[in-house]
Design an enzyme around this catalytic site. Structure first.
Site, PDB file in Angstrom:
ATOM      1  N   LYS A 157       8.839  -5.054  14.294  1.00  0.00           N
ATOM      2  CA  LYS A 157       9.315  -4.309  13.127  1.00  0.00           C
ATOM      3  C   LYS A 157      10.100  -3.072  13.549  1.00  0.00           C
ATOM      4  O   LYS A 157      11.136  -2.733  12.961  1.00  0.00           O
ATOM      5  CB  LYS A 157       8.123  -3.915  12.247  1.00  0.00           C
ATOM      6  CG  LYS A 157       7.459  -5.085  11.549  1.00  0.00           C
ATOM      7  CD  LYS A 157       6.078  -4.758  11.032  1.00  0.00           C
ATOM      8  CE  LYS A 157       6.070  -3.716   9.955  1.00  0.00           C
ATOM      9  NZ  LYS A 157       4.713  -3.535   9.389  1.00  0.00           N
TER      10      LYS A 157
ATOM     11  N   HIS B  35      -0.853 -39.189   9.567  1.00  0.00           N
ATOM     12  CA  HIS B  35       0.408 -39.886   9.804  1.00  0.00           C
ATOM     13  C   HIS B  35       1.419 -38.986  10.500  1.00  0.00           C
ATOM     14  O   HIS B  35       2.625 -39.255  10.477  1.00  0.00           O
ATOM     15  CB  HIS B  35       0.969 -40.399   8.477  1.00  0.00           C
ATOM     16  CG  HIS B  35       0.072 -41.412   7.832  1.00  0.00           C
ATOM     17  ND1 HIS B  35       0.165 -42.768   8.075  1.00  0.00           N
ATOM     18  CD2 HIS B  35      -0.978 -41.269   6.981  1.00  0.00           C
ATOM     19  CE1 HIS B  35      -0.755 -43.412   7.388  1.00  0.00           C
ATOM     20  NE2 HIS B  35      -1.468 -42.522   6.713  1.00  0.00           N
TER      21      HIS B  35
ATOM     22  N   GLU C 238      -4.103 -12.933  14.057  1.00  0.00           N
ATOM     23  CA  GLU C 238      -3.818 -11.501  13.970  1.00  0.00           C
ATOM     24  C   GLU C 238      -5.043 -10.688  14.357  1.00  0.00           C
ATOM     25  O   GLU C 238      -4.928  -9.573  14.864  1.00  0.00           O
ATOM     26  CB  GLU C 238      -3.361 -11.139  12.551  1.00  0.00           C
ATOM     27  CG  GLU C 238      -2.631  -9.799  12.473  1.00  0.00           C
ATOM     28  CD  GLU C 238      -1.908  -9.599  11.154  1.00  0.00           C
ATOM     29  OE1 GLU C 238      -0.699  -9.897  11.095  1.00  0.00           O
ATOM     30  OE2 GLU C 238      -2.550  -9.150  10.184  1.00  0.00           O
TER      31      GLU C 238
ATOM     32  N   GLU D 169      10.002  -5.836   3.906  1.00  0.00           N
ATOM     33  CA  GLU D 169      10.224  -7.119   3.245  1.00  0.00           C
ATOM     34  C   GLU D 169       9.858  -7.047   1.765  1.00  0.00           C
ATOM     35  O   GLU D 169      10.595  -7.529   0.898  1.00  0.00           O
ATOM     36  CB  GLU D 169       9.399  -8.218   3.935  1.00  0.00           C
ATOM     37  CG  GLU D 169       9.744  -8.445   5.396  1.00  0.00           C
ATOM     38  CD  GLU D 169       8.895  -7.638   6.352  1.00  0.00           C
ATOM     39  OE1 GLU D 169       8.798  -8.016   7.532  1.00  0.00           O
ATOM     40  OE2 GLU D 169       8.303  -6.603   5.919  1.00  0.00           O
TER      41      GLU D 169
ATOM     42  N   LYS E 135       0.831  -1.209   0.000  1.00  0.00           N
ATOM     43  CA  LYS E 135       0.000   0.000   0.000  1.00  0.00           C
ATOM     44  C   LYS E 135       0.863   1.257   0.000  1.00  0.00           C
ATOM     45  O   LYS E 135       0.636   2.184  -0.770  1.00  0.00           O
ATOM     46  CB  LYS E 135      -0.930  -0.005   1.210  1.00  0.00           C
ATOM     47  CG  LYS E 135      -1.864   1.196   1.273  1.00  0.00           C
ATOM     48  CD  LYS E 135      -2.753   1.169   2.501  1.00  0.00           C
ATOM     49  CE  LYS E 135      -3.761   0.061   2.463  1.00  0.00           C
ATOM     50  NZ  LYS E 135      -4.723   0.133   3.592  1.00  0.00           N
TER      51      LYS E 135
ATOM     52  N   GLY F  93      -5.278  -5.640   5.654  1.00  0.00           N
ATOM     53  CA  GLY F  93      -4.394  -6.531   4.908  1.00  0.00           C
ATOM     54  C   GLY F  93      -4.886  -7.959   4.821  1.00  0.00           C
ATOM     55  O   GLY F  93      -4.915  -8.564   3.741  1.00  0.00           O
ATOM     56  N   ARG F  94      -5.302  -8.523   5.948  1.00  0.00           N
ATOM     57  CA  ARG F  94      -5.718  -9.930   5.951  1.00  0.00           C
ATOM     58  C   ARG F  94      -7.124 -10.118   5.375  1.00  0.00           C
ATOM     59  O   ARG F  94      -7.606 -11.247   5.289  1.00  0.00           O
ATOM     60  CB  ARG F  94      -5.605 -10.509   7.355  1.00  0.00           C
ATOM     61  CG  ARG F  94      -6.384  -9.763   8.424  1.00  0.00           C
ATOM     62  CD  ARG F  94      -5.957 -10.243   9.815  1.00  0.00           C
ATOM     63  NE  ARG F  94      -6.540  -9.473  10.893  1.00  0.00           N
ATOM     64  CZ  ARG F  94      -6.047  -8.320  11.347  1.00  0.00           C
ATOM     65  NH1 ARG F  94      -4.996  -7.789  10.762  1.00  0.00           N
ATOM     66  NH2 ARG F  94      -6.614  -7.695  12.356  1.00  0.00           N
TER      67      ARG F  94
END
Length: 548
Positions: A513, A385, A354, A213, A207, A268-269
């Site tokens: 951050k 398994h 979050e 990152e 944005k 964001g999510r």
């Protein structure tokens, strides 16, 4: 200020009610009600929800829906849908429902209908995706694009990556896709060797165009591209942006006409429905992307209009509250028996933890109750398994969500029968278990001697009584996937309302951050630092002494 929900009379009634069920086995509940499946199942939006395998009765549902009314859930749903600033710590609305509003009814934010802007971006996405898919959009040597690389992190990566993987059966046959998010150079290195600069399109999703990152990976991709082509002037043919920072996008070398907008009322999510889903839209086509939106919109309408007692997100959200706050649940497993959903548990980790991993309520007061289970899981049959041993014979209460496709996206003889039988068997066995008497009989019939039976018996008993939801759909189409994702979004909102927390901010992400930005330059200081705790300073010194 309203007293905390756990001080309400209905909360106390639920505590008393829990005591009556705490020693009850679900075997007994099924024995007492031969129609239990019919009484505790619901079908809507292409999904069947079976919630009969829970430690609940009709009284439990009544008490839980009364709790929802005490928490004013209906009012909070209206507030979110009407564009009020329910994300109060950031003074923002949370209107992901507007991104998939297929009714075209106005949705207002600050007195403005946002739907014209939403539709304009969708129209722009359609034009762009069709140009890439048709081969009309060409790289700097005139070859059509055949590889899409999405560069983002968090919601700009997890959602699009999950949906793109889930709908691989709908991909354009010429196109491949990759998602780069991790700043470890290994992630970029392993993908970049697969790329041809002549035919690769990068989508930089940030944005602000400042996300550390994302921009580190984007700048590495840019440097790689310039090195391979020797020409900065052709960057615009191979890079587009999903952002609002036009100046930074232009500075990077991207044509501002190829910048796709989204808004601060898109968290964001919750953003895969927006232009953040551009990579998905290219791979599956805009018709299928809009079918994804339509499935979510159907679930939005169901959530808005269905009575609580017949409302899928409300019911599964309240049942999660039931286990978290009255049974001490600490963890929930998500078990998709549809390999296309292999990334779905990881996606839900962000969506749920979050959103709900908060220790203060909307009033800034410390909460007095548990607010979020730990979400984890893996596709069946792989998980069987690995960690199912803990589910069957461990000491933890772990409610499970079984997600089952009747038909696979791909057909091979006998495969789907194996998937379905295993999924149903696991849900049944986790609920029923096997008593000592039943185990002894089974071992005896298997021919074990009395001595061997005595040795084996305690190790072969299954306590059962592990609760689960089962969600079944015919086949994982874009429409069904949209409904499934929206179901979990709204479930999370239901829990946030009961717990009186803001599910739309994520301040806990910021502290690490901020600290990383302080430590970054210190990695280059020639002398040891004494600015932090002895552990951090010691680790910095150790690393610097051993760096090449």
């Amino acid at each position: 200020m309203k007293p905390p929900i756990n001080h309400s009379p209905i909360w106390q009634q639920l505590k008393t009610h829990q005591h009556t069920l705490a020693t009850t086995h679900m075997r007994q509940l099924f024995a007492e009600d031969e129609q239990r499946f019919q009484h505790f199942s619901l079908e809507s939006c292409g999904l069947l929800l079976d919630y009969s395998k829970h430690l609940i009765t009709q009284e439990t549902i009544k008490l839980l829906t009364d709790l929802a009314r005490e928490a004013q859930l209906a009012e909070w749903i209206q507030r979110m849908y009407q564009g009020e600033k329910v994300n109060h710590t950031e003074n923002r609305a949370a209107l992901h429902i507007a991104l998939r509003n297929r009714s075209q009814q106005p949705i207002m934010v600050d007195g403005k209908d946002v739907m014209p802007d939403v539709n304009a971006v969708l129209k722009k996405m359609r034009h762009f995706t069709e140009s890439v898919r048709s081969g009309q959009w060409k790289g700097y040597t005139g070859k059509p694009i055949d590889t899409i690389v999405n560069i983002g992190i968090g919601g700009s990566d997890l959602g699009p990556a999950m949906v793109t993987r889930a709908l691989r059966a709908y991909h354009h046959p010429r196109l491949n896709s990759h998602f780069i998010s991790n700043v470890d150079a290994t992630h970029w290195a392993e993908i970049s060797v697969k790329l041809n600069p002549e035919t690769t399109l990068f989508i930089v999703a940030s944005k602000t165009f400042t996300t550390q990152e994302t921009m580190l990976n984007a700048n590495s991709a840019r440097a790689w591209f310039v090195e391979k082509t020797g020409d900065e002037s052709v960057i615009a043919k191979h890079f587009v942006a999903v952002s609002t920072a036009q100046e930074k996008v232009i500075e990077f070398g991207i044509n501002p006409q190829e910048m796709f907008e989204f808004w601060d009322w898109v968290g964001g999510r919750y953003s895969l429905w927006s232009a953040i889903g551009l990579s998905t839209a290219i791979m599956i086509g805009m018709d299928n992307f809009e079918s994804l939106l339509a499935g979510a919109h159907d679930m939005d309408q169901h959530f808005l209009t269905a009575p609580f007692e017949q409302n899928m997100p409300v019911l599964i959200g309240l049942i999660d509250v039931w286990y978290s706050n009255f049974f001490g649940e600490e963890t929930r497993a998500v078990l998709p028996y549809d390999f296309s959903l292999e990334l779905f548990p990881a996606y839900l980790q962000q969506l749920v933890m979050e959103s709900l991993g908060k220790h203060v309520n909307r009033d800034g007061q410390m909460v007095e109750y548990t607010t979020c289970p730990i979400i984890w899981g893996a596709p069946g049959n792989n998980g069987q398994h690995a960690f199912y041993q803990l589910l069957h014979q461990g000491t933890h209460l772990v409610p499970c969500d079984f997600i089952i496709a009747i038909d696979s996206q791909h057909s091979l003889p006998n495969h789907q029968d194996a998937v379905l039988s295993n999924a149903l068997a696991q849900a049944h066995s986790l609920m029923m278990g096997r008593t000592g008497q039943e185990t002894a009989l089974a071992l005896s019939q298997a021919g074990l001697s009395q001595e061997a039976l005595a040795l084996q018996l305690p190790h072969r008993i299954y306590r059962g009584n592990q609760p689960s939801n089962t969600l079944i759909y015919q086949k994982l189409t874009p429409n069904v996937l949209g409904a499934l994702i929206a179901l979990y979004e709204h479930k999370t909102f239901v829990q946030s309302v009961i717990w009186n927390i803001n599910p739309f901010d994520q301040w806990g992400v910021e502290l690490g951050k901020e600290m990383a930005s302080k430590l970054l330059p210190e990695l280059h200081y020639p002398k040891p630092t004494q600015r932090h705790d002895s552990s951090t300073d010691g680790l910095l010194s150790y690393i610097k002494a051993r760096r090449r």
